[in-house]
Each structure stands twice: as C-alpha cells, then as structure tokens.
Design an enzyme around this catalytic site. Structure first.
Site, PDB file in Angstrom:
ATOM      1  N   LYS A   1      45.213  49.607  47.995  1.00  0.00           N
ATOM      2  CA  LYS A   1      46.335  49.676  47.058  1.00  0.00           C
ATOM      3  C   LYS A   1      47.325  50.768  47.454  1.00  0.00           C
ATOM      4  O   LYS A   1      48.549  50.595  47.326  1.00  0.00           O
ATOM      5  CB  LYS A   1      45.827  49.905  45.628  1.00  0.00           C
ATOM      6  CG  LYS A   1      45.038  48.731  45.060  1.00  0.00           C
ATOM      7  CD  LYS A   1      45.889  47.464  44.950  1.00  0.00           C
ATOM      8  CE  LYS A   1      45.150  46.345  44.247  1.00  0.00           C
ATOM      9  NZ  LYS A   1      45.973  45.126  44.090  1.00  0.00           N
TER      10      LYS A   1
ATOM     11  N   SER B   1      43.363  33.000  36.949  1.00  0.00           N
ATOM     12  CA  SER B   1      42.702  33.771  35.899  1.00  0.00           C
ATOM     13  C   SER B   1      43.426  35.107  35.731  1.00  0.00           C
ATOM     14  O   SER B   1      44.318  35.453  36.504  1.00  0.00           O
ATOM     15  CB  SER B   1      41.224  34.014  36.234  1.00  0.00           C
ATOM     16  OG  SER B   1      41.104  34.803  37.406  1.00  0.00           O
TER      17      SER B   1
ATOM     18  N   SER C   1      48.076  48.989  41.481  1.00  0.00           N
ATOM     19  CA  SER C   1      47.134  49.518  40.500  1.00  0.00           C
ATOM     20  C   SER C   1      47.446  50.990  40.316  1.00  0.00           C
ATOM     21  O   SER C   1      48.054  51.616  41.192  1.00  0.00           O
ATOM     22  CB  SER C   1      45.698  49.353  41.019  1.00  0.00           C
ATOM     23  OG  SER C   1      44.777  50.059  40.207  1.00  0.00           O
TER      24      SER C   1
ATOM     25  N   TYR D   1      39.075  49.865  47.608  1.00  0.00           N
ATOM     26  CA  TYR D   1      40.116  49.299  46.755  1.00  0.00           C
ATOM     27  C   TYR D   1      41.309  50.244  46.663  1.00  0.00           C
ATOM     28  O   TYR D   1      42.459  49.834  46.822  1.00  0.00           O
ATOM     29  CB  TYR D   1      39.525  49.040  45.368  1.00  0.00           C
ATOM     30  CG  TYR D   1      40.487  48.488  44.348  1.00  0.00           C
ATOM     31  CD1 TYR D   1      40.924  47.171  44.414  1.00  0.00           C
ATOM     32  CD2 TYR D   1      40.942  49.281  43.300  1.00  0.00           C
ATOM     33  CE1 TYR D   1      41.789  46.650  43.460  1.00  0.00           C
ATOM     34  CE2 TYR D   1      41.807  48.773  42.343  1.00  0.00           C
ATOM     35  CZ  TYR D   1      42.229  47.465  42.426  1.00  0.00           C
ATOM     36  OH  TYR D   1      43.099  46.959  41.491  1.00  0.00           O
TER      37      TYR D   1
END
Length: 264
Positions: free
Chosen positions: A158, A16, A141, A154
């Site tokens: 990252k 996805s 990110s 998160y």
C-alpha cells in the site's frame, strides 16, 4: 451526485465489500458500470441487485495475472466505447508476523495489491491520454500511511501505491488525468476473513476492529464525495484516521499507541 450521471466507471474487486457498495451507489447515480473480479458468479449477483442492470457489464480478471491486463483493458473500453473513471479497488490483506511469513506470501501481496494494480493502470493509461481525460481512483489504506503489526507485506504494498500514483499524477496532469488515493480505516467488510496468514491460507475469522468499523455503504458515500471533488488523497474511517497525523508529527508516540492497541 449529478456529476456521476452517464459516466462510465470500471470497478475492480466489485464482487464484495467496498467494490460491491460502490457498484450500488454509482448505479443509483446513473452511471454505466464495468464490474470486475475473479468471481463471475458473484459479479452477476451484484449486477442483478442493481437498479439498472442493463447498464452494467461484467469482466472477470485476476490481478495476479498482469500479462492479461492489456487485453482486459481493450475489452473494458469496447464495452461502452469509453471509460471515465477506473476504481482500483481489488486487493487482499494479511495477518501474520514477519518472522513466520513465507516469502511467497509477501510476493503474493505485492503482486496483487501493487503490481496487478500498476499493470492495469499502465494498460489503461494510453486510452486516457488519447481521450485527454480520465480519473484513476485507487483504494489504498491508512496502512499505506503508517504501519501496524501482522500486516508488513500489506503495508509495504500500500505504501508503494502512493509513490506510483503520486508520480502518475505529476506526469499526466497535463493530459487531463486525475488521480485520487482513498485511504480507508476499519470498514465493515470481509477483508480480515480473507487476509492471508503466514502460509498463504486465509485467516477465516473476523477481527473486532473491522467488525466495529464504519458501515461499508456509508464509506462508499463518503468516498464518492472525495472522487467527485477530485481530491488528491483522503482518509475515511473512525478515530484511527488521526494516526495519519500522529505519524507525520509524533511518530514515536504513534509507535507506542499502536503497540498498545488490539488491532489484530
């Protein structure tokens, strides 16, 4: 882009979002693909939507099971007898405040977004060294360059990816190995819906910043240009990309801007 023709590309998180969009673009360019995620059924859907499904192999894997990565790498390598590019795309986001978030959720974010990616990369590395070529492309990110509320675990994972892959590049450039870090901003995917909340359950709702973000297929095209050019690091998104430079030169100003922004 003719540079990708006949390349063997392994994409994680291919069922996805960004991984799916990359699958369609690379298939159109004439690549041979290895598509991985936990969801075999959805991987089959992606494969069958491609123009050349005969050039695509499916390999299910779970980044939360790092002990299985060596076996996965052998299977992936044997699929076409070589691998030219590994796109470390699989991951999961977060939407919860530090105070309320259970420690196991932070651990899960680090295990999937950082340690799982490191485990796969480390298992792949000897094959690239022996081959004296290879390209690790890792989806980080903008949150790997600065922080934002509700995403502490998160962001931390990252940020860690940048440290690891910068060093990998330094240590193995002599072996013909390239490293590209891709830092997306707000991209139209299900990342917000799937983001973990304080108790580890998915958020199951969209946020406006993601909904109004860059079209994922446009992102894939821009990203692949950076991969083609073997960029060390690139930032792709809307006006949020400017925050990288504010963080570098005016960190207190960025702090104030983020606190006023509605990005949750």
């Amino acid at each position: 882009m003719k540079e990708f023709r006949n390349k063997v590309v392994w994409i994680t998180g291919a069922s996805s979002g960004i991984g799916e969009a990359l699958s369609y673009e690379l298939d159109r360019m004439g690549c041979k693909l290895i598509l991985s995620s936990r969801r075999e059924e959805q991987l089959s859907v992606v494969k069958n939507r491609c123009q050349h499904p005969e050039n695509i192999k499916i390999l299910t894997l779970d980044l939360a099971a790092p002990e299985a990565m060596e076996a996965h790498v052998v299977k992936a390598w044997n699929g076409f007898g070589r691998i030219d590019i590994v796109i470390n795309n699989a991951g999961i986001s977060q939407r919860s405040r530090i105070l309320e978030t259970e420690l196991r959720v932070f651990r899960q974010l680090v295990e999937i977004n950082y340690l799982g990616t490191v485990a796969l990369t480390k298992a792949m590395l000897p094959f690239f060294v022996q081959q004296q070529s290879g390209h690790f492309v890792t989806i980080s990110s903008l949150m790997g360059k600065f922080g934002s509320p509700m995403r502490a675990g998160y962001c931390a994972a990252k940020h860690a990816l940048h440290g690891f892959f910068d060093v990998l590049r330094m240590e193995h450039q002599k072996d013909g190995i390239d490293v590209t870090l891709i830092c997306p901003g707000f991209i139209q995917t299900d990342i917000a819906k799937n983001a973990l909340t304080a108790d580890g359950t998915p958020q199951n709702k969209e946020d406006m910043a993601t909904k109004n973000g860059m079209d994922v297929q446009l992102f894939a095209k821009k990203m692949l240009r950076a991969v083609r050019d073997k960029k060390f690091e690139t930032y792709i998104g809307g006006k949020e990309v400017g925050a990288v430079y504010l963080k570098r030169f005016f960190p207190e100003l960025l702090h104030r801007i983020v606190l006023r922004s509605k990005v949750v």
